[in-house]
Enzyme design. Structure first.
Site, mmCIF file in Angstrom:
data_model
loop_
_atom_site.group_PDB
_atom_site.id
_atom_site.type_symbol
_atom_site.label_atom_id
_atom_site.label_comp_id
_atom_site.label_asym_id
_atom_site.label_seq_id
_atom_site.Cartn_x
_atom_site.Cartn_y
_atom_site.Cartn_z
ATOM 1 N N PHE A 128 0.865 -1.180 0.000
ATOM 2 C CA PHE A 128 0.000 0.000 0.000
ATOM 3 C C PHE A 128 0.901 1.231 0.000
ATOM 4 C CE2 PHE A 128 -2.348 3.545 1.710
ATOM 5 C CZ PHE A 128 -3.498 3.489 0.950
ATOM 6 N N LYS A 141 3.065 11.440 6.677
ATOM 7 C CA LYS A 141 2.270 11.270 7.886
ATOM 8 C C LYS A 141 2.860 11.996 9.101
ATOM 9 C CE LYS A 141 -0.157 7.083 6.441
ATOM 10 N NZ LYS A 141 -1.378 7.793 6.037
ATOM 11 N N ASP A 175 9.672 2.973 1.603
ATOM 12 C CA ASP A 175 8.477 3.747 1.932
ATOM 13 C C ASP A 175 8.271 3.652 3.444
ATOM 14 O OD1 ASP A 175 5.959 4.700 2.495
ATOM 15 O OD2 ASP A 175 4.988 3.758 0.765
#
Length: 401
Positions: free
Chosen positions: A141, A255, A226
């Protein structure tokens, strides 16, 4: 003030149905706690999918934002501003890198990393034009843009959004043999999550990340990590790659970099890699804006203290010890994770992940399900041991153990 039911009905009537949130409407939040519009309090054990590593309303971050709000919030990249140089310098130092490409959201940063890898492949490695390949892992994801879903194996994310972007090779996560077979002379990058979050907090086999690092060095391929969810303290280290002593060629961050205050993301790498860009080839109006830089600089300063990494390590050990005991009850079939991050698979006889999440909500605890039986736990790193134990007690109550 409108009620929970009225606000949810209005939201469903006027917003695109792209999410299926729990039926709670948050009005205020502080630390690890949130309060809804009716005044009910909930312990947050999701932390905005790690965007709120430092908790809700963190005083240091709010004060940094307020101070910058009174000065200047946006210049666009048409002009320099006085927070930009320090942000890039400090973030590069934190990562042990040289250059920063600032963006806003995690998906933008992943897209930027793909563009960077392709350009590096053509300019530096010498891959023939139009033939660059990026190897990724199944069940990944990385976001939901058109290019990113092109290398997703999630049918919900992909269906009805084609045609898809070519140039990606998908191999099973954790399978080093498959990875080795997929890397060719036209491969420019391997893009991985050091721990797969949306897939259920999947931790790869020991030695996998180190093996990928060795392979990419051998084949002159960029290793892109990531760390949007796994990075910035979540697993007990600044970066999850550190658990295997691995330093990638490129970090993708987001984030928690914005502290849950503003969206901030970045690609961080060497000057050889990010130096391939020329003015006009990539950019973002809001990327690296003064407000974002001010908040992110405070985040970086907080991480440099090591306090939050230590908390994630210590409380994470406690979390996994307690979840391990629950797993012995038979209600939970598997527990995975690292630091203050866990994925727990619920025995279907006791409910789906969604049903368990709703029952926990009724007891004042907020978590989120993923992929059927799995519930994710990722509290703010500022949570107290007492509050964490209370949340775990509610989980035991829901499961009847």
């Amino acid at each position: 003030m409108s009620t929970t039911e009225e606000l949810i009905a209005s939201a469903e009537a006027h917003s695109a149905p792209t999410y299926h949130p729990l039926p709670v409407v948050v009005a205020t939040a502080d630390g690890a706690w949130m309060t809804d519009v009716e005044g009910r309090r909930y312990l947050d054990l999701l932390a905005g999918y790690s965007a709120l590593n430092f908790g809700h309303g963190n005083t240091r971050l709010i004060e940094a934002a307020k101070a910058q709000l009174e000065r200047v919030t946006l210049t666009s990249r048409a002009f320099h501003h006085d927070r930009f140089a320090e942000f890039c310098t400090r973030l590069a130092e934190l990562c042990g890198m040289e250059m920063v490409l600032p963006m806003n959201t995690g998906a933008e940063a992943v897209e930027s990393a793909v563009k960077t890898a392709r350009k590096w492949g053509y300019r530096v490695k010498g891959v023939p034009e139009g033939r660059a390949k990026v190897v990724v892992a199944g069940n990944n994801f990385h976001g939901r843009t058109t290019t990113i879903i092109s290398f997703s194996t999630d049918t919900e994310a992909r269906a009805d959004f084609g045609p898809y972007t070519p140039g990606f090779e998908i191999v099973p996560y954790g399978d080093l043999t498959a990875m080795r077979a997929a890397v060719t002379e036209n491969t420019v990058a391997v893009l991985l999550e050091p721990i797969q979050g949306e897939a259920g907090v999947l931790v790869p086999p020991a030695g996998y990340l180190a093996g990928v690092r060795e392979l990419t060095r051998e084949r002159n391929v960029l290793f892109v990590a990531d760390e949007i969810q796994s990075g910035l303290g979540r697993t007990g280290r600044t970066f999850a790659c550190e658990h295997e002593g691995v330093v990638p060629d490129m970090y993708v961050l987001g984030k928690a970099l914005g502290g849950g205050v503003v969206p901030v993301s970045a690609v961080v790498s060497s000057s050889e890699v990010l130096g391939v860009f020329r003015p006009g080839e990539h950019g973002s109006t809001f990327g690296g804006n003064p407000l974002a830089c001010a908040v992110a600089l405070e985040v970086i300063a907080m991480l440099r203290s090591g306090e939050y990494q230590r908390r994630a390590t210590e409380l994470g050990e406690h979390l996994h010890r307690e979840l391990g005991r629950l797993a012995g009850s038979g209600r939970i079939t598997q527990v995975r994770g690292r630091g203050l991050w866990a994925g727990i698979d619920i025995d279907p006889a006791y409910g789906t992940g969604r049903e368990i999440s709703e029952k926990l909500m009724d007891r004042g605890v907020l978590v989120k399900d993923t992929h059927g039986p799995t519930v994710r736990i990722a509290p703010p790193l500022v949570i107290s041991k007492e509050d964490l134990d209370w949340g775990l007690a509610q989980l035991r109550g829901v499961l009847g153990v």
